[in-house]
Scaffold this motif. Sequence first.
Motif, PDB file in Angstrom:
ATOM      1  N   MET A  34      -6.020   0.269  13.453  1.00  0.00           N
ATOM      2  CA  MET A  34      -5.374  -0.831  12.753  1.00  0.00           C
ATOM      3  C   MET A  34      -5.644  -0.733  11.261  1.00  0.00           C
ATOM      4  N   ALA A  35      -4.756  -1.328  10.485  1.00  0.00           N
ATOM      5  CA  ALA A  35      -4.882  -1.219   9.033  1.00  0.00           C
ATOM      6  C   ALA A  35      -4.407  -2.487   8.345  1.00  0.00           C
ATOM      7  N   TRP A  36      -4.934  -2.678   7.148  1.00  0.00           N
ATOM      8  CA  TRP A  36      -4.427  -3.705   6.244  1.00  0.00           C
ATOM      9  C   TRP A  36      -3.673  -3.005   5.114  1.00  0.00           C
ATOM     10  N   TYR A  37      -2.561  -3.614   4.757  1.00  0.00           N
ATOM     11  CA  TYR A  37      -1.735  -3.136   3.663  1.00  0.00           C
ATOM     12  C   TYR A  37      -1.542  -4.298   2.684  1.00  0.00           C
ATOM     13  N   ARG A  38      -1.063  -3.977   1.506  1.00  0.00           N
ATOM     14  CA  ARG A  38      -0.704  -5.039   0.572  1.00  0.00           C
ATOM     15  C   ARG A  38       0.492  -4.603  -0.270  1.00  0.00           C
ATOM     16  N   GLN A  39       1.231  -5.602  -0.711  1.00  0.00           N
ATOM     17  CA  GLN A  39       2.378  -5.344  -1.572  1.00  0.00           C
ATOM     18  C   GLN A  39       2.352  -6.346  -2.718  1.00  0.00           C
ATOM     19  N   ALA A  40       2.117  -5.821  -3.893  1.00  0.00           N
ATOM     20  CA  ALA A  40       2.105  -6.653  -5.100  1.00  0.00           C
ATOM     21  C   ALA A  40       3.536  -6.795  -5.626  1.00  0.00           C
ATOM     22  N   ARG A  45       4.510  -1.178  -0.965  1.00  0.00           N
ATOM     23  CA  ARG A  45       3.420  -1.513  -0.068  1.00  0.00           C
ATOM     24  C   ARG A  45       2.425  -0.349  -0.032  1.00  0.00           C
ATOM     25  N   GLU A  46       1.139  -0.682  -0.045  1.00  0.00           N
ATOM     26  CA  GLU A  46       0.110   0.353  -0.036  1.00  0.00           C
ATOM     27  C   GLU A  46      -0.936   0.062   1.029  1.00  0.00           C
ATOM     28  N   LEU A  47      -1.535   1.138   1.533  1.00  0.00           N
ATOM     29  CA  LEU A  47      -2.600   1.020   2.521  1.00  0.00           C
ATOM     30  C   LEU A  47      -3.902   0.629   1.812  1.00  0.00           C
ATOM     31  N   VAL A  48      -4.551  -0.377   2.343  1.00  0.00           N
ATOM     32  CA  VAL A  48      -5.806  -0.864   1.753  1.00  0.00           C
ATOM     33  C   VAL A  48      -7.014  -0.356   2.537  1.00  0.00           C
ATOM     34  N   ALA A  49      -6.954  -0.504   3.858  1.00  0.00           N
ATOM     35  CA  ALA A  49      -8.098  -0.118   4.688  1.00  0.00           C
ATOM     36  C   ALA A  49      -7.626   0.084   6.115  1.00  0.00           C
ATOM     37  N   SER A  50      -8.356   0.910   6.854  1.00  0.00           N
ATOM     38  CA  SER A  50      -8.033   1.123   8.263  1.00  0.00           C
ATOM     39  C   SER A  50      -9.316   1.179   9.084  1.00  0.00           C
ATOM     40  N   ILE A  51      -9.158   0.887  10.383  1.00  0.00           N
ATOM     41  CA  ILE A  51     -10.301   0.940  11.291  1.00  0.00           C
ATOM     42  C   ILE A  51      -9.822   1.468  12.639  1.00  0.00           C
ATOM     43  N   SER A  52     -10.493   2.491  13.133  1.00  0.00           N
ATOM     44  CA  SER A  52     -10.092   3.108  14.396  1.00  0.00           C
ATOM     45  C   SER A  52     -10.605   2.290  15.578  1.00  0.00           C
ATOM     46  N   THR A  53     -10.205   2.675  16.768  1.00  0.00           N
ATOM     47  CA  THR A  53     -10.688   1.993  17.964  1.00  0.00           C
ATOM     48  C   THR A  53     -12.196   2.196  18.134  1.00  0.00           C
ATOM     49  N   ASP A  89      -5.756  -7.601  -7.375  1.00  0.00           N
ATOM     50  CA  ASP A  89      -5.717  -7.690  -5.909  1.00  0.00           C
ATOM     51  C   ASP A  89      -4.642  -8.658  -5.437  1.00  0.00           C
ATOM     52  N   THR A  90      -4.020  -9.368  -6.362  1.00  0.00           N
ATOM     53  CA  THR A  90      -2.961 -10.309  -6.006  1.00  0.00           C
ATOM     54  C   THR A  90      -1.817  -9.574  -5.323  1.00  0.00           C
ATOM     55  N   ALA A  91      -1.469 -10.032  -4.113  1.00  0.00           N
ATOM     56  CA  ALA A  91      -0.438  -9.358  -3.314  1.00  0.00           C
ATOM     57  C   ALA A  91      -0.230 -10.137  -2.023  1.00  0.00           C
ATOM     58  N   VAL A  92       0.816  -9.777  -1.306  1.00  0.00           N
ATOM     59  CA  VAL A  92       0.959 -10.209   0.076  1.00  0.00           C
ATOM     60  C   VAL A  92       0.283  -9.150   0.940  1.00  0.00           C
ATOM     61  N   TYR A  93      -0.610  -9.594   1.799  1.00  0.00           N
ATOM     62  CA  TYR A  93      -1.379  -8.701   2.656  1.00  0.00           C
ATOM     63  C   TYR A  93      -0.821  -8.727   4.073  1.00  0.00           C
ATOM     64  N   TYR A  94      -0.673  -7.533   4.638  1.00  0.00           N
ATOM     65  CA  TYR A  94      -0.126  -7.362   5.980  1.00  0.00           C
ATOM     66  C   TYR A  94      -1.078  -6.513   6.813  1.00  0.00           C
ATOM     67  N   GLY A 107       2.908 -11.654   6.742  1.00  0.00           N
ATOM     68  CA  GLY A 107       1.890 -11.419   5.734  1.00  0.00           C
ATOM     69  C   GLY A 107       1.229 -12.709   5.293  1.00  0.00           C
ATOM     70  N   THR A 108       0.214 -12.561   4.457  1.00  0.00           N
ATOM     71  CA  THR A 108      -0.469 -13.720   3.889  1.00  0.00           C
ATOM     72  C   THR A 108      -0.701 -13.457   2.407  1.00  0.00           C
ATOM     73  N   LEU A 109      -0.359 -14.438   1.586  1.00  0.00           N
ATOM     74  CA  LEU A 109      -0.398 -14.266   0.140  1.00  0.00           C
ATOM     75  C   LEU A 109      -1.806 -14.510  -0.406  1.00  0.00           C
ATOM     76  N   VAL A 110      -2.283 -13.558  -1.175  1.00  0.00           N
ATOM     77  CA  VAL A 110      -3.551 -13.692  -1.886  1.00  0.00           C
ATOM     78  C   VAL A 110      -3.252 -13.697  -3.378  1.00  0.00           C
ATOM     79  N   THR A 111      -3.693 -14.758  -4.041  1.00  0.00           N
ATOM     80  CA  THR A 111      -3.501 -14.872  -5.484  1.00  0.00           C
ATOM     81  C   THR A 111      -4.869 -15.004  -6.144  1.00  0.00           C
ATOM     82  N   VAL A 112      -5.158 -14.072  -7.044  1.00  0.00           N
ATOM     83  CA  VAL A 112      -6.433 -14.089  -7.753  1.00  0.00           C
ATOM     84  C   VAL A 112      -6.140 -14.442  -9.204  1.00  0.00           C
TER      85      VAL A 112
END
Length: 114
Positions: A34-40, A45-53, A89-94, A107-112
């Motif tokens: 699974m991964a988190w992405y974000r789109q400013a 859209r860019e890959l932020v982090a991933s975690i395997s099973t 880091d402001t972006a919509v995170y997916y 997604g969920t909006l993060v505003t810094v």
Amino acid sequence: QVQLVESGGGLVQPGGSLRLSCAVSRSFFSFNTMAWYRQAPGKERELVASISTAARTNYADSVKGRFTISRDNAKYTVYLQMNSLRPEDTAVYYCNGASAIVTWGRGTLVTVSS
């Protein structure tokens, strides 16, 4: 149909923290990295982090040391703990699979901002 439901975004001051959650359909969660992405605004859209099973993690250079991805296998949920937040880091995170991509959630909006 796979469901991805992100939550936890909001407005935070620079230097602050947020914890994002993503509830995932059981079958998709159980067999996928699974991964988190974000789109400013105005950016792709860019890959932020991933975690395997097996809980092996990877991070984009821009968030290393500040963000932590985790997964709760009992709750079929992926988390993103975000510390030392910056305006950039402001972006919509997916969340989604890291290689197997399904229909994106809202997604969920993060505003810094101060």
